[in-house]
Design a protein around this motif. Structure first.
Motif, PDB file in Angstrom:
ATOM      1  N   UNK A 250      -7.729   6.172  -8.500  1.00 23.42           N
ATOM      2  CA  UNK A 250      -6.945   4.951  -8.715  1.00 23.42           C
ATOM      3  C   UNK A 250      -5.483   5.287  -8.941  1.00 23.42           C
ATOM      4  N   UNK A 251      -5.270   6.360  -9.755  1.00 21.24           N
ATOM      5  CA  UNK A 251      -3.895   6.770 -10.038  1.00 21.24           C
ATOM      6  C   UNK A 251      -3.173   7.197  -8.763  1.00 21.24           C
ATOM      7  N   UNK A 252      -3.846   7.985  -7.929  1.00 24.18           N
ATOM      8  CA  UNK A 252      -3.272   8.422  -6.651  1.00 24.18           C
ATOM      9  C   UNK A 252      -2.964   7.219  -5.757  1.00 24.18           C
ATOM     10  N   UNK A 253      -3.877   6.258  -5.748  1.00 22.56           N
ATOM     11  CA  UNK A 253      -3.697   5.041  -4.943  1.00 22.56           C
ATOM     12  C   UNK A 253      -2.464   4.266  -5.400  1.00 22.56           C
ATOM     13  N   UNK A 254      -2.270   4.200  -6.729  1.00 21.88           N
ATOM     14  CA  UNK A 254      -1.107   3.493  -7.264  1.00 21.88           C
ATOM     15  C   UNK A 254       0.197   4.171  -6.868  1.00 21.88           C
ATOM     16  N   UNK A 255       0.170   5.526  -6.883  1.00 20.12           N
ATOM     17  CA  UNK A 255       1.361   6.282  -6.492  1.00 20.12           C
ATOM     18  C   UNK A 255       1.706   6.020  -5.036  1.00 20.12           C
ATOM     19  N   UNK A 256       0.681   6.051  -4.162  1.00 15.07           N
ATOM     20  CA  UNK A 256       0.887   5.785  -2.730  1.00 15.07           C
ATOM     21  C   UNK A 256       1.428   4.376  -2.527  1.00 15.07           C
ATOM     22  N   UNK A 257       0.815   3.408  -3.238  1.00 18.88           N
ATOM     23  CA  UNK A 257       1.248   2.023  -3.120  1.00 18.88           C
ATOM     24  C   UNK A 257       2.697   1.858  -3.554  1.00 18.88           C
ATOM     25  N   UNK A 258       3.063   2.530  -4.638  1.00 21.65           N
ATOM     26  CA  UNK A 258       4.431   2.463  -5.143  1.00 21.65           C
ATOM     27  C   UNK A 258       5.415   3.044  -4.135  1.00 21.65           C
ATOM     28  N   UNK A 259       5.035   4.167  -3.520  1.00 18.09           N
ATOM     29  CA  UNK A 259       5.895   4.779  -2.498  1.00 18.09           C
ATOM     30  C   UNK A 259       6.072   3.855  -1.301  1.00 18.09           C
ATOM     31  N   UNK A 260       4.976   3.230  -0.888  1.00 13.87           N
ATOM     32  CA  UNK A 260       5.023   2.315   0.255  1.00 13.87           C
ATOM     33  C   UNK A 260       5.946   1.129  -0.028  1.00 13.87           C
ATOM     34  N   UNK A 261       5.857   0.618  -1.265  1.00 14.84           N
ATOM     35  CA  UNK A 261       6.711  -0.511  -1.646  1.00 14.84           C
ATOM     36  C   UNK A 261       8.181  -0.119  -1.628  1.00 14.84           C
ATOM     37  N   UNK A 262       8.487   1.083  -2.164  1.00 15.09           N
ATOM     38  CA  UNK A 262       9.877   1.554  -2.170  1.00 15.09           C
ATOM     39  C   UNK A 262      10.385   1.751  -0.749  1.00 15.09           C
ATOM     40  N   UNK A 263       9.516   2.318   0.082  1.00 12.80           N
ATOM     41  CA  UNK A 263       9.896   2.542   1.485  1.00 12.80           C
ATOM     42  C   UNK A 263      10.154   1.214   2.197  1.00 12.80           C
TER      43      UNK A 263
ATOM     44  N   UNK B 215      11.028  -1.645   0.745  1.00 16.14           N
ATOM     45  CA  UNK B 215      12.271  -2.220   0.223  1.00 16.14           C
ATOM     46  C   UNK B 215      13.490  -1.553   0.863  1.00 16.14           C
ATOM     47  N   UNK B 216      13.423  -0.222   0.998  1.00 25.11           N
ATOM     48  CA  UNK B 216      14.516   0.524   1.611  1.00 25.11           C
ATOM     49  C   UNK B 216      14.712   0.090   3.059  1.00 25.11           C
ATOM     50  N   UNK B 217      13.606  -0.105   3.765  1.00 20.21           N
ATOM     51  CA  UNK B 217      13.666  -0.547   5.165  1.00 20.21           C
ATOM     52  C   UNK B 217      14.316  -1.928   5.270  1.00 20.21           C
ATOM     53  N   UNK B 218      13.935  -2.844   4.377  1.00 17.05           N
ATOM     54  CA  UNK B 218      14.496  -4.198   4.378  1.00 17.05           C
ATOM     55  C   UNK B 218      15.993  -4.173   4.094  1.00 17.05           C
ATOM     56  N   UNK B 219      16.392  -3.357   3.096  1.00 22.21           N
ATOM     57  CA  UNK B 219      17.813  -3.264   2.739  1.00 22.21           C
ATOM     58  C   UNK B 219      18.642  -2.649   3.865  1.00 22.21           C
ATOM     59  N   UNK B 220      18.080  -1.637   4.534  1.00 24.67           N
ATOM     60  CA  UNK B 220      18.785  -0.990   5.641  1.00 24.67           C
ATOM     61  C   UNK B 220      18.951  -1.947   6.816  1.00 24.67           C
ATOM     62  N   UNK B 221      17.903  -2.737   7.054  1.00 26.58           N
ATOM     63  CA  UNK B 221      17.981  -3.721   8.137  1.00 26.58           C
ATOM     64  C   UNK B 221      19.033  -4.779   7.821  1.00 26.58           C
ATOM     65  N   UNK B 222      19.040  -5.246   6.577  1.00 30.64           N
ATOM     66  CA  UNK B 222      20.020  -6.255   6.159  1.00 30.64           C
ATOM     67  C   UNK B 222      21.439  -5.707   6.280  1.00 30.64           C
ATOM     68  N   UNK B 223      21.627  -4.452   5.870  1.00 27.87           N
ATOM     69  CA  UNK B 223      22.946  -3.829   5.967  1.00 27.87           C
ATOM     70  C   UNK B 223      23.394  -3.728   7.424  1.00 27.87           C
TER      71      UNK B 223
END
Length: 250
Positions: free
Chosen positions: A7-20, A22-30
């Motif tokens: 579960x902990x590993x899954x949460x870490x992966x999920x968190x990374x995916x969310x950050x990625x 968000x970064x993709x959305x911000x880069x597209x907006x920029x």
């Protein structure tokens, strides 16, 4: 213990995916913001389309010139106001008095871009640069680069021609030029607003130029609300994302 680790590993992966994500959305907006900024800062879009700077068909000879809202002379401002009143007062009906104030404010905005149409029947292409100031204006296009539903678009605020130059193919020519400018500037679509009462304009855009009633137009957002509105928003999209979002087509 093992299941907790999974579960902990899954949460870490999920968190990374969310950050990625968000970064993709911000880069597209920029990237989109930079596109609009670059298009808006271009001083003369006609430079890239020299063959379109002169229209000589159907007994009509005109030359085109670029302009911006914050650099209009007093005489050009008066010309724009007068032509808008002549062409649009009937279509807007009782709404015209308030709409005219909005249009007068819009026309001098720093982000307003113009194509001015000068009639010059006796001037050659080589002579025209010296004669533009003396050649009478017979119309104009007011356009801007902006966002609609996070899609970069060229929005046509006005395309106005004097009656004696209408019906000669000039309006279609100008809209083709606008579409070229939009594509050159990497915009996803051309968008414009048309009064429902202006049947001639509605037919021109929808039948002759194949514009679609946009998914952001009141009649498609909410049919009941659309009945109360006096206008439709039309668009022509150039890529898949813009077609899906602004035309509502797959």
């Amino acid at each position: 213990m093992e299941s907790r680790g999974v579960a902990s590993h899954s949460n870490i992966v999920s968190s990374r995916e969310k950050r990625a994500k968000r970064r993709e959305i911000l880069e597209k907006k920029k990237a989109i913001d930079e596109l609009i900024k670059a298009a808006s800062s271009e001083k003369d879009h006609l430079v890239y389309f020299q063959p379109f700077c002169h229209y000589n068909r159907n007994g009509l000879s005109v030359f085109l010139e670029s302009g911006s809202g914050d650099k209009l002379s007093s005489s050009v401002k008066r010309y724009i106001q007068n032509l808008l009143k002549v062409n649009m007062e009937v279509a807007f009906g009782p709404e015209w008095s308030s709409e005219e104030k909005v249009k007068c404010r819009d026309m001098v905005a720093s982000e307003a871009r113009y194509i001015f149409v000068h009639e010059a029947p006796n001037a050659s292409v080589d002579e025209i640069s010296m004669k533009l100031d003396k050649s009478p204006l017979v119309g104009f296009v007011h356009y801007r680069f902006t966002l609609e539903e996070d899609i970069p678009v060229l929005y046509v605020y006005e395309i106005q021609l004097e009656s004696h130059v209408q019906g000669k193919g000039l309006g279609k020519f100008l809209m083709q030029l606008i579409e070229l400018i939009a594509r050159k500037s990497c915009m996803g679509a051309v968008v414009l607003t048309v009064q429902k009462a202006n049947a001639v304009a509605m037919n021109f855009y929808r039948s002759k130029l194949r514009y679609t009633i946009s998914s952001i137009s009141p009649s498609r957002v909410d049919p009941l609300m659309g009945l109360e509105k006096s206008y439709e928003i039309l668009c022509k999209a150039f890529d898949h994302e813009a077609k899906v979002i602004l035309e509502g087509s797959g």
